[in-house]
Motif scaffolding. Structure first.
Motif, PDB file in Angstrom:
ATOM      1  N   HIS A   1      29.477 -43.948  41.367  1.00 25.38           N
ATOM      2  CA  HIS A   1      29.161 -44.489  42.691  1.00 25.38           C
ATOM      3  C   HIS A   1      29.848 -43.705  43.808  1.00 25.38           C
ATOM      4  O   HIS A   1      29.943 -44.178  44.933  1.00 25.38           O
ATOM      5  N   GLU A   2      30.286 -42.511  43.485  1.00 24.32           N
ATOM      6  CA  GLU A   2      30.976 -41.678  44.465  1.00 24.32           C
ATOM      7  C   GLU A   2      30.046 -41.354  45.634  1.00 24.32           C
ATOM      8  O   GLU A   2      28.949 -40.813  45.462  1.00 24.32           O
ATOM      9  N   THR A   3      30.464 -41.669  46.827  1.00 26.41           N
ATOM     10  CA  THR A   3      29.674 -41.395  48.020  1.00 26.41           C
ATOM     11  C   THR A   3      30.587 -41.462  49.232  1.00 26.41           C
ATOM     12  O   THR A   3      31.719 -41.960  49.144  1.00 26.41           O
ATOM     13  N   LEU A   4      30.127 -40.945  50.341  1.00 28.86           N
ATOM     14  CA  LEU A   4      30.889 -41.038  51.576  1.00 28.86           C
ATOM     15  C   LEU A   4      29.943 -40.842  52.752  1.00 28.86           C
ATOM     16  O   LEU A   4      28.821 -40.353  52.598  1.00 28.86           O
ATOM     17  N   PHE A   5      30.384 -41.247  53.916  1.00 28.53           N
ATOM     18  CA  PHE A   5      29.579 -41.093  55.118  1.00 28.53           C
ATOM     19  C   PHE A   5      29.445 -39.606  55.466  1.00 28.53           C
ATOM     20  O   PHE A   5      30.406 -38.845  55.374  1.00 28.53           O
ATOM     21  N   PHE A   6      28.244 -39.208  55.864  1.00 26.62           N
ATOM     22  CA  PHE A   6      27.952 -37.843  56.316  1.00 26.62           C
ATOM     23  C   PHE A   6      28.424 -36.799  55.306  1.00 26.62           C
ATOM     24  O   PHE A   6      28.981 -35.774  55.672  1.00 26.62           O
ATOM     25  N   ARG A   7      28.156 -37.070  54.049  1.00 25.19           N
ATOM     26  CA  ARG A   7      28.537 -36.124  52.996  1.00 25.19           C
ATOM     27  C   ARG A   7      27.733 -34.830  53.153  1.00 25.19           C
ATOM     28  O   ARG A   7      26.502 -34.853  53.160  1.00 25.19           O
ATOM     29  N   ASP A   8      28.408 -33.701  53.262  1.00 29.59           N
ATOM     30  CA  ASP A   8      27.750 -32.411  53.523  1.00 29.59           C
ATOM     31  C   ASP A   8      26.884 -32.552  54.773  1.00 29.59           C
ATOM     32  O   ASP A   8      25.703 -32.890  54.691  1.00 29.59           O
ATOM     33  N   ARG A   9      27.437 -32.287  55.913  1.00 28.65           N
ATOM     34  CA  ARG A   9      26.770 -32.603  57.182  1.00 28.65           C
ATOM     35  C   ARG A   9      25.504 -31.789  57.457  1.00 28.65           C
ATOM     36  O   ARG A   9      24.704 -32.157  58.324  1.00 28.65           O
ATOM     37  N   GLN A  10      25.299 -30.688  56.748  1.00 27.92           N
ATOM     38  CA  GLN A  10      24.164 -29.822  57.050  1.00 27.92           C
ATOM     39  C   GLN A  10      22.811 -30.547  57.010  1.00 27.92           C
ATOM     40  O   GLN A  10      21.975 -30.320  57.905  1.00 27.92           O
ATOM     41  N   PRO A  11      22.526 -31.393  56.008  1.00 29.70           N
ATOM     42  CA  PRO A  11      21.225 -32.078  56.012  1.00 29.70           C
ATOM     43  C   PRO A  11      21.022 -32.990  57.220  1.00 29.70           C
ATOM     44  O   PRO A  11      19.904 -33.091  57.746  1.00 29.70           O
ATOM     45  N   PHE A  12      22.091 -33.636  57.681  1.00 30.08           N
ATOM     46  CA  PHE A  12      21.981 -34.515  58.850  1.00 30.08           C
ATOM     47  C   PHE A  12      21.726 -33.693  60.113  1.00 30.08           C
ATOM     48  O   PHE A  12      20.952 -34.112  60.986  1.00 30.08           O
ATOM     49  N   GLU A  13      22.357 -32.532  60.207  1.00 28.47           N
ATOM     50  CA  GLU A  13      22.122 -31.650  61.345  1.00 28.47           C
ATOM     51  C   GLU A  13      20.705 -31.083  61.306  1.00 28.47           C
ATOM     52  O   GLU A  13      20.050 -30.943  62.344  1.00 28.47           O
TER      53      GLU A  13
END
Length: 304
Positions: free
Chosen positions: A73-85
């Motif tokens: 269940h490992e996750t975090l907010f804005f993980r690897d920001r490139q896709p969001f950008e």
């Protein structure tokens, strides 16, 4: 007690059938630790008994608990920001241009969303970057195989250490409110996201086609032909020219007839080929296969 015996092998086979995750024999100790609480609740110390209960009438709850215990269940907010950008700086402007003043529509699917940080990050990115967002027709569907993870995601309550992994101070002030000893994401974000229980390897998936699919850091836990099956399913759920974002270590092979690797800013994704192009490619592949079979048949006849 859990040992590397026939019951452990059976558990591994069942887990792969239930959710695609593959366990190696070296994971015996991990399995023992993660299932200890469930086995204690059921008053058993034998893996064979746990498996029997999971197959009995009404055993779906136990199967869900096993999957929940043994999946990551490992996750975090804005993980690897490139896709969001890539989404906010490139894809959104592209949609705005194509809409030509009409109603702008965006359908996103966060597959294997765990406890919700990824889809909430997508929603926050859109709120922060898109002017007049209320005029858009936006839907973010988020799915996970774990009922417990989906339930936690729906509450939108996170602890301090979870916010510290990706959320800035300004985002915390804008999008979260204090609730007890945690922080709850506000309604502005929550109303953009719908959570469902879903399984990437079964028919339990959201309806419709999507402009964007995030399925990141998931198939690295799959084996055999399950990764290809998963990517084929996801590809068929993309609208024409839709994009699929996968994890940094996940590379798609054997999908060139459906997807084209696409570089957007500093992010890499896969773009759904136009339907006509896909059909032509499929027809060409079929034709080549038929020609090959005909040539083989003639050669065999000649030999005879």
């Amino acid at each position: 007690m859990i040992t590397a015996d026939v019951y452990f092998s059976e558990l591994c086979d069942n887990l792969r059938a239930w959710c695609g995750v593959t366990l190696s024999p070296s994971k015996t100790y991990l399995v023992q630790n993660r299932l200890r609480g469930l086995m204690s609740e059921l008053d058993t110390t034998e893996l064979g008994e746990l498996l029997r209960l999971s197959k009995a009438s009404g055993g779906g709850y136990i199967r869900d608990r096993i999957v929940d215990a043994l999946t990551t269940h490992e996750t975090l907010f804005f993980r690897d920001r490139q896709p969001f950008e890539a989404l906010t700086k490139h894809i959104i402007p592209e949609i705005q241009t194509q809409a030509k003043g009409g109603r702008k529509r965006l359908r996103l699917w966060s597959a294997a969303c765990s406890t919700g940080q990824e889809p909430y990050s997508i929603a926050m990115s859109l709120i922060e970057s898109v002017a007049n967002l209320s005029t858009w027709d936006i839907s973010i569907v988020a799915t996970d195989v774990s009922p417990n993870s989906v339930e936690k995601a729906r509450t939108g309550i996170f602890q301090d250490h979870e916010l510290r992994r990706g959320i800035s101070d300004s985002q915390q002030r804008r999008f979260f409110k204090r609730v007890g000893d945690g922080w709850q994401i506000n309604d502005e974000v929550k109303r953009l996201v719908r959570f469902e229980i879903g399984n990437l390897l079964s028919g339990r998936q959201p309806d419709g086609l999507f402009d964007i699919i995030f399925c990141r850091n998931v198939v690295i836990y799959f084996s055999g032909d399950d990764p290809l099956r998963t990517f084929e399913m996801l590809s068929n759920r993309l609208s024409e020219n839709g994009r699929l974002f996968v994890g940094c270590s996940e590379v798609l092979t054997g999908m060139g007839h459906i997807l084209d690797r696409d570089r957007i800013g500093s992010a890499t994704c896969y773009k759904r080929l136009p339907i006509a192009s896909t059909a032509q490619t499929s027809t060409a592949q079929t034709s080549r296969a038929q020609t090959s079979r005909a040539q083989t048949s003639r050669a065999q006849t000649s030999t005879l």
